[in-house]
Write an enzyme that holds these catalytic residues in place. Structure first.
Site, mmCIF file in Angstrom:
data_model
loop_
_atom_site.group_PDB
_atom_site.id
_atom_site.type_symbol
_atom_site.label_atom_id
_atom_site.label_comp_id
_atom_site.label_asym_id
_atom_site.label_seq_id
_atom_site.Cartn_x
_atom_site.Cartn_y
_atom_site.Cartn_z
ATOM 1 N N ASN A 146 -14.233 6.299 73.762
ATOM 2 C CA ASN A 146 -13.637 4.975 73.668
ATOM 3 C C ASN A 146 -12.540 4.914 74.737
ATOM 4 O O ASN A 146 -11.448 5.422 74.538
ATOM 5 C CB ASN A 146 -13.040 4.795 72.254
ATOM 6 N N LYS A 165 -10.945 2.451 75.705
ATOM 7 C CA LYS A 165 -9.928 1.432 75.396
ATOM 8 C C LYS A 165 -9.638 0.593 76.659
ATOM 9 O O LYS A 165 -10.546 0.401 77.469
ATOM 10 C CB LYS A 165 -8.670 2.089 74.819
ATOM 11 N N HIS A 178 -12.071 -1.165 64.674
ATOM 12 C CA HIS A 178 -11.089 -0.157 65.102
ATOM 13 C C HIS A 178 -9.704 -0.590 64.603
ATOM 14 O O HIS A 178 -9.377 -1.774 64.622
ATOM 15 C CB HIS A 178 -11.110 -0.028 66.625
ATOM 16 N N GLU A 187 -6.950 -0.480 65.964
ATOM 17 C CA GLU A 187 -6.159 -1.194 66.970
ATOM 18 C C GLU A 187 -6.537 -2.672 67.033
ATOM 19 O O GLU A 187 -5.803 -3.485 67.593
ATOM 20 C CB GLU A 187 -6.317 -0.513 68.348
ATOM 21 N N GLU A 221 -11.117 7.469 61.061
ATOM 22 C CA GLU A 221 -10.010 7.653 61.995
ATOM 23 C C GLU A 221 -8.694 7.364 61.277
ATOM 24 O O GLU A 221 -8.277 6.200 61.196
ATOM 25 C CB GLU A 221 -10.142 6.678 63.168
ATOM 26 N N GLY A 234 -4.093 8.752 68.871
ATOM 27 C CA GLY A 234 -3.212 8.729 70.043
ATOM 28 C C GLY A 234 -1.870 9.404 69.823
ATOM 29 O O GLY A 234 -0.958 9.254 70.626
ATOM 30 N N SER A 282 -7.024 11.942 68.005
ATOM 31 C CA SER A 282 -6.520 13.080 68.793
ATOM 32 C C SER A 282 -7.506 14.235 68.891
ATOM 33 O O SER A 282 -7.113 15.405 68.853
ATOM 34 C CB SER A 282 -5.168 13.568 68.243
HETATM 35 P P1 PGA Z 1 -7.442 9.171 70.358
HETATM 36 O O1 PGA Z 1 -8.142 7.783 69.970
HETATM 37 O O2 PGA Z 1 -8.524 10.164 70.590
HETATM 38 O O3 PGA Z 1 -6.645 8.868 71.607
HETATM 39 O O4 PGA Z 1 -6.558 9.545 69.219
HETATM 40 C C1 PGA Z 1 -9.248 7.756 69.127
HETATM 41 C C2 PGA Z 1 -9.656 6.331 68.875
HETATM 42 O O5 PGA Z 1 -8.786 5.475 68.769
HETATM 43 O O6 PGA Z 1 -10.859 6.012 68.788
#
Ligand code: PGA
Length: 233
Positions: A7, A9, A91, A93, A159, A165, A195
């Site tokens: 991803n 982003k 997601h 976010e 998640e 993140g 992460s």
């Molecule tokens: P990350 O993000 O690996 O940077 O923690 C995972 C995600 O949001 O899908």
């Protein structure tokens, strides 16, 4: 078979896409299903560079099911037309900006009808976890999948929001516990996200109920990402 989904982003430019794929050895082989989900403007350039055994996904899809006056939206049909096979839905976010269950249900339906495989994200906040409400929260998010057609592919990504993140990965026990609860509620491949990096991928992939990883930050570095793919192979 495990899935490893990148991803990206809102990161990268055309030059990033070019150099990212240059770093993938021509003879790279994996038994894992590898999916790259770039920002929408880069779908076609990703497709141009995509190794044969990789697949493409999108990070979101419109809740509208017909073409028309929906400024800024991109339909499930368009994603198929652009070469996507997967789409991330729900997601954290995006949920953060008010994506409701009603909206997510429409996105799921559109993805399913167009023939995309949804990667449906669930996960609790640190607050919920501390209050002992992690499972009841995730269980409520999963309700939306109750009537999803059994004969259509669907992937769930667990998640925990506090691990996205932040560098803080859930422990093996946290993942095991949550994944087995999810599995009992709905028997689909379940990925872990939050992460994931080369240094913890092996340990996470070894968990029986983990069918792969949804990778954010580490997916921006091809070497890191390919190590994760290797751990999943
Ligand atoms: P990350 O993000 O690996 O940077 O923690 C995972 C995600 O949001 O899908």
């Amino acid at each position: 078979m495990k899935y490893v989904i990148a991803n990206w982003k809102m990161n990268g430019r055309q030059s990033f896409v070019q150099s990212w794929f240059k770093a993938v050895p021509c003879d790279f082989q994996s038994t894992a299903q590898v999916v790259i989900a770039p920002p929408l403007p880069y779908l076609s350039i990703v497709q141009e560079h995509l190794p044969a055994q990789f697949h493409m996904g999108a990070q979101d899809v419109s809740s509208f099911d017909t073409d028309g006056a929906h400024t800024g939206d991109v339909s499930a049909q368009m994603l198929i037309d652009a070469g996507c096979q997967y789409v991330i839905i729900g997601h954290s976010e995006r949920r953060e900006f008010g994506e409701t269950d009603e909206l997510l249900a429409k996105k799921l339906r559109n993805a399913e009808q167009a023939g995309l495989t949804p990667v449906f994200c669930v996960g609790e906040s640190l607050e919920k976890r501390k209050a002992g409400d992690a499972w009841s929260f995730v269980e409520s998010q999963l309700k939306l999948l109750q009537n999803y057609p059994a004969d259509k592919p669907l992937i769930i990504a667990y998640e925990p929001i506090w691990a996205i993140g932040t560098g803080a990965t859930a422990t093996v026990e946290d993942v095991q516990e949550m994944h087995s609860q999810i599995k009992q509620a709905i028997d689909r491949p379940i990925l872990y996200g939050g992460s994931v990096k080369s240094s913890n991928a092996q340990e996470l992939m070894a968990i029986e109920s983990v069918s792969g990883a949804l990778v954010g930050g580490a997916a921006l570095k091809p070497d890191e990402f390919l190590s994760i793919v290797e751990a999943a192979s």
